[in-house]
Design a protein around this motif. Structure first.
Motif, mmCIF file in Angstrom:
data_model
loop_
_atom_site.group_PDB
_atom_site.id
_atom_site.type_symbol
_atom_site.label_atom_id
_atom_site.label_comp_id
_atom_site.label_asym_id
_atom_site.label_seq_id
_atom_site.Cartn_x
_atom_site.Cartn_y
_atom_site.Cartn_z
ATOM 1 N N ARG A 251 -5.455 25.218 8.371
ATOM 2 C CA ARG A 251 -5.538 26.292 9.355
ATOM 3 C C ARG A 251 -6.954 26.864 9.411
ATOM 4 N N PRO A 252 -7.422 27.256 10.593
ATOM 5 C CA PRO A 252 -8.756 27.866 10.682
ATOM 6 C C PRO A 252 -8.840 29.098 9.788
ATOM 7 N N LEU A 253 -9.965 29.243 9.154
ATOM 8 C CA LEU A 253 -10.143 30.369 8.247
ATOM 9 C C LEU A 253 -10.562 31.617 9.000
ATOM 10 N N SER A 254 -9.961 32.735 8.655
ATOM 11 C CA SER A 254 -10.359 34.003 9.245
ATOM 12 C C SER A 254 -11.646 34.497 8.593
ATOM 13 N N THR A 255 -12.338 35.374 9.289
ATOM 14 C CA THR A 255 -13.549 35.974 8.725
ATOM 15 C C THR A 255 -13.233 36.719 7.438
ATOM 16 N N ARG A 256 -12.058 37.349 7.404
ATOM 17 C CA ARG A 256 -11.669 38.103 6.212
ATOM 18 C C ARG A 256 -11.540 37.200 4.990
ATOM 19 N N ARG A 257 -10.944 36.020 5.180
ATOM 20 C CA ARG A 257 -10.787 35.111 4.049
ATOM 21 C C ARG A 257 -12.129 34.531 3.617
#
Length: 448
Positions: free
Chosen positions: A5-11
């Motif tokens: 899954r695409p990574l969020s900025t938060r992760r």
């Protein structure tokens, strides 16, 4: 299985925050530990250099072992959290002990050695699995480069906080000042180290049915020619750049005026590097990691040579020359760590095993060895040019030869020696672009 899954900025930011703590830990001993021993505890310069180096040379052997432990944990549980958590909890306390010696002279050298050895080992517990995680968090080279941009941003912020706060908190130069600094920084380390532990709790490492032995993994890593060449670049990079970091307190003391001037130079350097990181990430994704790495090394070389002249002029000139070095650092760190993830992915595709921990352990060992030999190289120049250690109660006037050694080892020597990395980077590009390797790695020109 790699998380797709695409990574969020938060992760990405949550993982990258770990670089803040790990570099604050590397920066502060690099800036202060040698001078703490020679000028606050009265330890001879040559002995102090050995004390700084030996725990890190121990890490050279221990890092791959920690990597193998991390791989076994990943195979058994699907995660790398336990080792990371142990390091995050132990490192801050060992750091405080390092700068809290109750004795002086040779006895202080033994105290600092034991505490710094414990700090270095706990650092590995955190750093090795931390470095292994990106290739398991994303299968996209472009996304991993974005992660390395976040990592380098926090890396430079850690350098900024450690490099400015450390000298200011220890301005008096007394053992008590160093101890108070260590407690303050230790609390910060404890909080920040736990951020990536929590934020990566959902990351699943790929369980391997047959995790290779440490010896087998070493043998396979040795056959990964791009990884070997990139590791050689990293090693030389840190040996020569850490010489500059080690020399800054001495240059500030004997040429610029003291710890306040040191903090100003370091503030400009670290802030410039931090601000340059987002741009470095964009350029790496647009033009490729290798071209930007070569550009960064060139900027570092020019800046390093410029520091020699600048140190004789004053604080403002030294800070200005340091901007070139800072720009080179931002480009170099983003690209080297992004290329590392490509090498780890290449290894997994070639062998069918997830050896991210072992390769990250070898990488951390190389990183550690470079950080260890940088101060040794600097103190070797000090010893050869006649630098005399002292305490606040018994100050020493340095000879003109010793002063020239302080200045040369801070600027021209590491700047010119960094040129030795250029042929290695070009060989890395050829090795990674070889048809068989490129087909296995499945990364395009924009990534390499």
């Amino acid at each position: 299985m790699i998380n797709s899954r695409p990574l969020s900025t938060r992760r990405m930011a949550g993982w990258g925050a770990g670089a803040f703590a790990s570099n604050a830990f590397n920066t502060l001993p690099g800036l202060l530990l040698l001078m703490y021993m020679t000028d606050a505890l009265g330890v001879p310069a040559a002995l102090a250099g050995v004390v700084v180096a030996l725990p890190k040379l121990f890490d050279l052997v221990a890092s791959p072992w920690f990597g193998a432990v991390s791989d076994r944990e990943a195979a058994r549980t699907g995660q790398r959290r336990r080792l990371m958590t142990s390091g995050a909890l132990i490192l801050p306390f060992a750091f405080v002990a390092t700068f809290s010696s109750p004795v002086r002279g040779d006895a202080a050298a033994l105290w600092v050695f034991a505490a710094f050895l414990a700090a270095s080992a706990s650092y590995l517990c955190f750093q090795v699995p931390f470095t292994a995680l990106p290739v398991e968090m994303s299968d996209s080279p472009q996304e991993r480069t974005r992660m390395m941009t976040w990592r380098t941003l926090f890396f430079t912020l850690g350098m900024l906080v450690g490099g400015v706060a450390g000298p200011l908190l220890t301005e008096k130069g007394t053992p008590a000042a160093y101890r108070a600094m260590s407690v303050i920084i230790g609390v910060v380390l404890l909080v920040v180290l736990l951020v990536p532990v929590v934020s990566t709790r959902a990351v699943r490492s790929r369980p391997a049915a047959g995790t290779p032995s440490l010896r087998t993994a070493f043998r396979t890593a040795r056959g990964n020619r791009p990884f070997v060449l990139l590791s050689a670049v990293l090693f030389l990079y840190y040996v020569f750049t850490v010489m500059v970091l080690t020399g800054l307190p001495y240059v500030a003391t004997y040429f610029l005026g003291g710890k306040k001037e040191q903090a100003v130079v370091f503030l400009v350097f670290a802030l410039s590097s931090t601000l340059a990181v987002p741009g470095a990430g964009l350029l790496a994704r647009r033009y490729g990691n290798v071209p930007l790495l070569l550009t960064g090394l060139a900027l570092w070389t020019v800046g390093g040579v410029a520091l020699y002249v600048a140190a004789g002029v004053g604080t403002a000139a030294t800070a200005a020359a340091g901007v070139l070095v800072a720009l080179g650092q931002a480009a170099g760190l983003v690209t080297m760590y992004a290329l590392l993830t490509d090498c780890i992915r290449l290894q997994a595709k070639r062998t069918g095993h997830d050896s991210a921990g072992v390769l990250s352990g070898v990488w951390t060992a190389v990183d550690t060895a470079g950080h260890a030999l940088g101060p040794v190289a600097y103190t070797l120049v000090l010893s050869l040019t006649g630098y005399a250690s002292s305490t606040l109660d018994h100050p020493v006037t340095q000879s003109s030869t010793a002063l020239e050694g302080i200045r040369l080892a801070f600027s021209v020597l590491p700047g010119l020696l960094l040129l030795t990395t250029f042929p290695l980077v070009l060989r890395f590009r050829r090795a990674f672009s070889a048809p068989a390797v490129a087909a296995t790695a499945a990364v395009g020109p924009a990534d390499v």
